[in-house]
Design a protein around this motif. Sequence first.
Motif, PDB file in Angstrom:
ATOM      1  N   PRO A  74       0.787  -1.231   0.000  1.00 60.05           N
ATOM      2  CA  PRO A  74       0.000   0.000   0.000  1.00 60.05           C
ATOM      3  C   PRO A  74       0.824   1.289   0.000  1.00 60.05           C
ATOM      4  N   ARG A  75       2.152   1.175   0.089  1.00 60.80           N
ATOM      5  CA  ARG A  75       2.992   2.375   0.023  1.00 60.80           C
ATOM      6  C   ARG A  75       3.066   2.821  -1.435  1.00 60.80           C
ATOM      7  N   VAL A  76       2.445   3.960  -1.725  1.00 57.07           N
ATOM      8  CA  VAL A  76       2.370   4.457  -3.095  1.00 57.07           C
ATOM      9  C   VAL A  76       2.744   5.933  -3.120  1.00 57.07           C
ATOM     10  N   GLY A  77       2.861   6.452  -4.315  1.00 59.70           N
ATOM     11  CA  GLY A  77       3.132   7.874  -4.485  1.00 59.70           C
ATOM     12  C   GLY A  77       2.316   8.443  -5.622  1.00 59.70           C
ATOM     13  N   LEU A  78       2.189   9.742  -5.599  1.00 56.20           N
ATOM     14  CA  LEU A  78       1.569  10.488  -6.686  1.00 56.20           C
ATOM     15  C   LEU A  78       2.505  11.635  -7.032  1.00 56.20           C
ATOM     16  N   VAL A  79       2.577  11.980  -8.302  1.00 56.66           N
ATOM     17  CA  VAL A  79       3.251  13.197  -8.733  1.00 56.66           C
ATOM     18  C   VAL A  79       2.219  13.991  -9.513  1.00 56.66           C
ATOM     19  N   ILE A  80       1.989  15.214  -9.069  1.00 58.22           N
ATOM     20  CA  ILE A  80       0.999  16.080  -9.701  1.00 58.22           C
ATOM     21  C   ILE A  80       1.707  17.355 -10.128  1.00 58.22           C
ATOM     22  N   SER A  81       1.509  17.746 -11.383  1.00 59.62           N
ATOM     23  CA  SER A  81       2.128  18.978 -11.872  1.00 59.62           C
ATOM     24  C   SER A  81       1.066  19.888 -12.466  1.00 59.62           C
ATOM     25  N   SER A  82       1.456  21.127 -12.672  1.00 59.30           N
ATOM     26  CA  SER A  82       0.539  22.115 -13.238  1.00 59.30           C
ATOM     27  C   SER A  82       0.507  22.086 -14.765  1.00 59.30           C
ATOM     28  N   LEU A  83       1.287  21.220 -15.386  1.00 62.23           N
ATOM     29  CA  LEU A  83       1.289  21.131 -16.842  1.00 62.23           C
ATOM     30  C   LEU A  83      -0.128  20.882 -17.347  1.00 62.23           C
ATOM     31  N   GLY A  84      -0.575  21.673 -18.296  1.00 63.26           N
ATOM     32  CA  GLY A  84      -1.905  21.513 -18.853  1.00 63.26           C
ATOM     33  C   GLY A  84      -3.005  22.247 -18.097  1.00 63.26           C
ATOM     34  N   THR A  85      -2.642  22.963 -17.045  1.00 61.05           N
ATOM     35  CA  THR A  85      -3.631  23.756 -16.302  1.00 61.05           C
ATOM     36  C   THR A  85      -3.460  25.225 -16.683  1.00 61.05           C
ATOM     37  N   ASP A  86      -4.336  26.061 -16.164  1.00 61.45           N
ATOM     38  CA  ASP A  86      -4.232  27.505 -16.370  1.00 61.45           C
ATOM     39  C   ASP A  86      -3.460  28.192 -15.241  1.00 61.45           C
ATOM     40  N   LEU A  87      -2.895  27.419 -14.326  1.00 63.04           N
ATOM     41  CA  LEU A  87      -2.155  28.007 -13.216  1.00 63.04           C
ATOM     42  C   LEU A  87      -0.874  28.659 -13.716  1.00 63.04           C
ATOM     43  N   PRO A  88      -0.545  29.841 -13.217  1.00 64.73           N
ATOM     44  CA  PRO A  88       0.719  30.473 -13.617  1.00 64.73           C
ATOM     45  C   PRO A  88       1.911  29.758 -12.994  1.00 64.73           C
ATOM     46  N   GLY A  89       3.040  29.822 -13.667  1.00 67.23           N
ATOM     47  CA  GLY A  89       4.256  29.189 -13.171  1.00 67.23           C
ATOM     48  C   GLY A  89       4.232  27.685 -13.379  1.00 67.23           C
ATOM     49  N   ARG A  90       5.309  27.048 -12.928  1.00 72.75           N
ATOM     50  CA  ARG A  90       5.406  25.592 -12.974  1.00 72.75           C
ATOM     51  C   ARG A  90       5.357  25.098 -11.538  1.00 72.75           C
ATOM     52  N   ARG A  91       4.395  24.227 -11.270  1.00 70.46           N
ATOM     53  CA  ARG A  91       4.203  23.731  -9.908  1.00 70.46           C
ATOM     54  C   ARG A  91       4.186  22.214  -9.934  1.00 70.46           C
ATOM     55  N   MET A  92       4.684  21.626  -8.853  1.00 67.04           N
ATOM     56  CA  MET A  92       4.754  20.171  -8.757  1.00 67.04           C
ATOM     57  C   MET A  92       4.706  19.777  -7.299  1.00 67.04           C
ATOM     58  N   VAL A  93       4.092  18.639  -7.054  1.00 68.89           N
ATOM     59  CA  VAL A  93       4.117  18.066  -5.712  1.00 68.89           C
ATOM     60  C   VAL A  93       4.215  16.553  -5.830  1.00 68.89           C
ATOM     61  N   ARG A  94       5.035  15.971  -4.970  1.00 67.99           N
ATOM     62  CA  ARG A  94       5.068  14.516  -4.839  1.00 67.99           C
ATOM     63  C   ARG A  94       4.405  14.173  -3.522  1.00 67.99           C
ATOM     64  N   VAL A  95       3.478  13.229  -3.612  1.00 68.28           N
ATOM     65  CA  VAL A  95       2.724  12.789  -2.443  1.00 68.28           C
ATOM     66  C   VAL A  95       3.198  11.395  -2.062  1.00 68.28           C
ATOM     67  N   ARG A  96       3.521  11.211  -0.821  1.00 74.32           N
ATOM     68  CA  ARG A  96       3.786   9.872  -0.290  1.00 74.32           C
ATOM     69  C   ARG A  96       2.505   9.456   0.416  1.00 74.32           C
ATOM     70  N   GLY A  97       1.953   8.291   0.037  1.00 76.66           N
ATOM     71  CA  GLY A  97       0.670   7.921   0.605  1.00 76.66           C
ATOM     72  C   GLY A  97       0.496   6.446   0.851  1.00 76.66           C
ATOM     73  N   ARG A  98      -0.631   6.137   1.461  1.00 71.85           N
ATOM     74  CA  ARG A  98      -1.022   4.757   1.739  1.00 71.85           C
ATOM     75  C   ARG A  98      -2.313   4.488   0.983  1.00 71.85           C
ATOM     76  N   ALA A  99      -2.295   3.423   0.174  1.00 70.94           N
ATOM     77  CA  ALA A  99      -3.428   3.095  -0.694  1.00 70.94           C
ATOM     78  C   ALA A  99      -4.310   2.008  -0.091  1.00 70.94           C
ATOM     79  N   ALA A 100      -5.583   2.109  -0.412  1.00 75.77           N
ATOM     80  CA  ALA A 100      -6.558   1.061  -0.098  1.00 75.77           C
ATOM     81  C   ALA A 100      -7.440   0.914  -1.330  1.00 75.77           C
ATOM     82  N   VAL A 101      -7.607  -0.316  -1.801  1.00 73.25           N
ATOM     83  CA  VAL A 101      -8.432  -0.580  -2.977  1.00 73.25           C
ATOM     84  C   VAL A 101      -9.838  -0.923  -2.508  1.00 73.25           C
ATOM     85  N   HIS A 102     -10.813  -0.237  -3.093  1.00 72.54           N
ATOM     86  CA  HIS A 102     -12.225  -0.426  -2.726  1.00 72.54           C
ATOM     87  C   HIS A 102     -12.995  -1.007  -3.896  1.00 72.54           C
TER      88      HIS A 102
END
Length: 165
Positions: A74-102
């Motif tokens: 269940p140890r997973v990650g996400l990378v989310i960026s602003s590419l393709g959005t209307d947000l100004p600048g370049r933004r990125m976040v990496r998320v460290r998370g715990r997954a559960a499948v439903h």
Amino acid sequence: MAVGENDLERMDQARLDMAARRELFEAARECTFLFLDAEGWPGGVTMSHLFHDEVFWLTAVSGRAHVVGAESDPRVGLVISSLGTDLPGRRMVRVRGRAAVHRDRETLDAVLPLFSARLQPAAPDRMHRLLNSANRVLIRVEPLSYPQTHDSRKISGDGRGGSAG
């Protein structure tokens, strides 16, 4: 001297605070979902996401490598960026998370309509028909930490060198 005028070595001043992370989570429609595959290798797929009630929701079909990976470890990650959005600048976040499948009907019935409205606001019913399939699962990712974030607006010249002006 401002960050980014002579080098990009010290980037700790260019991190996103929680309000800026939430803005990015809402604006970005896709993320890269990181998991360990059946052979123990790092894997990643680009997926749509929904940030709701302080957790991330992803949807997939049972049996796919990323679903199997999340169930196995269940140890997973996400990378989310602003590419393709209307947000100004370049933004990125990496998320460290715990997954559960439903797979349960109650969770699917609660979350799939929200997902459908996010992905297809003009015709959520049509999107819901596509997503509400026999082998559909939801992956709930509880964020544990945000080890890397980036906001180019906090860097001189928007992170491309030179002065801010």
